[in-house]
Design a protein around this motif. Sequence first.
Motif, PDB file in Angstrom:
ATOM      1  N   ALA A   3       0.853  -1.183   0.000  1.00  0.00           N
ATOM      2  CA  ALA A   3       0.000   0.000   0.000  1.00  0.00           C
ATOM      3  C   ALA A   3       0.890   1.235   0.000  1.00  0.00           C
ATOM      4  N   HIS A   4       0.392   2.308  -0.555  1.00  0.00           N
ATOM      5  CA  HIS A   4       1.159   3.554  -0.626  1.00  0.00           C
ATOM      6  C   HIS A   4       0.434   4.681   0.086  1.00  0.00           C
ATOM      7  N   VAL A   5       1.205   5.458   0.828  1.00  0.00           N
ATOM      8  CA  VAL A   5       0.740   6.731   1.358  1.00  0.00           C
ATOM      9  C   VAL A   5       1.242   7.772   0.374  1.00  0.00           C
ATOM     10  N   THR A   6       0.360   8.657  -0.054  1.00  0.00           N
ATOM     11  CA  THR A   6       0.732   9.645  -1.055  1.00  0.00           C
ATOM     12  C   THR A   6       0.442  11.056  -0.563  1.00  0.00           C
ATOM     13  N   ILE A   7       1.243  11.979  -1.065  1.00  0.00           N
ATOM     14  CA  ILE A   7       0.937  13.397  -0.912  1.00  0.00           C
ATOM     15  C   ILE A   7       0.885  13.971  -2.318  1.00  0.00           C
ATOM     16  N   VAL A  20      -4.168   7.279   0.752  1.00  0.00           N
ATOM     17  CA  VAL A  20      -3.592   5.937   0.801  1.00  0.00           C
ATOM     18  C   VAL A  20      -4.264   5.099  -0.275  1.00  0.00           C
ATOM     19  N   THR A  21      -3.501   4.208  -0.896  1.00  0.00           N
ATOM     20  CA  THR A  21      -4.039   3.363  -1.952  1.00  0.00           C
ATOM     21  C   THR A  21      -3.258   2.060  -2.052  1.00  0.00           C
ATOM     22  N   THR A  22      -3.911   1.026  -2.552  1.00  0.00           N
ATOM     23  CA  THR A  22      -3.219  -0.231  -2.845  1.00  0.00           C
ATOM     24  C   THR A  22      -2.955  -0.371  -4.342  1.00  0.00           C
ATOM     25  N   ASP A  23      -3.390   0.604  -5.125  1.00  0.00           N
ATOM     26  CA  ASP A  23      -3.174   0.587  -6.578  1.00  0.00           C
ATOM     27  C   ASP A  23      -2.782   1.997  -7.015  1.00  0.00           C
ATOM     28  N   LEU A  24      -1.520   2.323  -6.855  1.00  0.00           N
ATOM     29  CA  LEU A  24      -1.037   3.679  -7.099  1.00  0.00           C
ATOM     30  C   LEU A  24      -1.255   4.147  -8.541  1.00  0.00           C
ATOM     31  N   ALA A  51       5.553   9.769  -2.052  1.00  0.00           N
ATOM     32  CA  ALA A  51       4.922   8.459  -1.872  1.00  0.00           C
ATOM     33  C   ALA A  51       5.842   7.583  -1.044  1.00  0.00           C
ATOM     34  N   GLU A  52       5.227   6.806  -0.183  1.00  0.00           N
ATOM     35  CA  GLU A  52       5.993   5.814   0.563  1.00  0.00           C
ATOM     36  C   GLU A  52       5.212   4.512   0.569  1.00  0.00           C
ATOM     37  N   GLU A  53       5.937   3.415   0.430  1.00  0.00           N
ATOM     38  CA  GLU A  53       5.322   2.091   0.346  1.00  0.00           C
ATOM     39  C   GLU A  53       5.333   1.410   1.710  1.00  0.00           C
ATOM     40  N   HIS A  54       4.248   0.708   1.988  1.00  0.00           N
ATOM     41  CA  HIS A  54       4.116  -0.081   3.220  1.00  0.00           C
ATOM     42  C   HIS A  54       3.683  -1.491   2.841  1.00  0.00           C
ATOM     43  N   ALA A  55       4.174  -2.467   3.562  1.00  0.00           N
ATOM     44  CA  ALA A  55       3.841  -3.863   3.276  1.00  0.00           C
ATOM     45  C   ALA A  55       2.382  -4.175   3.611  1.00  0.00           C
ATOM     46  N   ARG A  56       1.852  -3.489   4.625  1.00  0.00           N
ATOM     47  CA  ARG A  56       0.476  -3.773   5.051  1.00  0.00           C
ATOM     48  C   ARG A  56      -0.386  -2.516   4.956  1.00  0.00           C
ATOM     49  N   ILE A  57      -1.614  -2.677   4.492  1.00  0.00           N
ATOM     50  CA  ILE A  57      -2.533  -1.552   4.368  1.00  0.00           C
ATOM     51  C   ILE A  57      -2.778  -0.889   5.717  1.00  0.00           C
ATOM     52  N   GLU A  58      -2.814  -1.686   6.785  1.00  0.00           N
ATOM     53  CA  GLU A  58      -3.040  -1.134   8.117  1.00  0.00           C
ATOM     54  C   GLU A  58      -1.940  -0.141   8.509  1.00  0.00           C
ATOM     55  N   ASP A  59      -0.697  -0.470   8.131  1.00  0.00           N
ATOM     56  CA  ASP A  59       0.423   0.428   8.429  1.00  0.00           C
ATOM     57  C   ASP A  59       0.319   1.714   7.610  1.00  0.00           C
ATOM     58  N   ALA A  60      -0.089   1.579   6.360  1.00  0.00           N
ATOM     59  CA  ALA A  60      -0.245   2.753   5.495  1.00  0.00           C
ATOM     60  C   ALA A  60      -1.345   3.670   6.021  1.00  0.00           C
TER      61      ALA A  60
END
Length: 95
Positions: A3-7, A20-24, A51-60
């Motif tokens: 999952a990605h957190v984006t600005i 946040v998205t799982t499909d950037l 953008a930063e990538e996280h292994a789990r959506i919960e963390d993102a």
Amino acid sequence: MPAHVTILASRRNGTLYIGVTTDLPRRMFEHQNGLISGFSTTHGVTRLVYAEEHARIEDAIAREKRLKTWKRAWKLDLIEASNPDWLDLTATGLA
């Protein structure tokens, strides 16, 4: 699935949107083509500047919530640490 957190930004030092998205690639296409009505469409926020990538959506999601509480100056510092020219990262092939 990562999952990605984006600005996203309207321009350098302009309006910011944190998401946040799982499909950037799909999400950026939606933002840049005005397919989702809401804040980003209303304010012209289409430039992916961080953008930063996280292994789990919960963390993102947790990171997104933390970033939304940050002072604006801290968010600008975060963007400029990795993208000092505020380039649209979709143009670099990230999204």
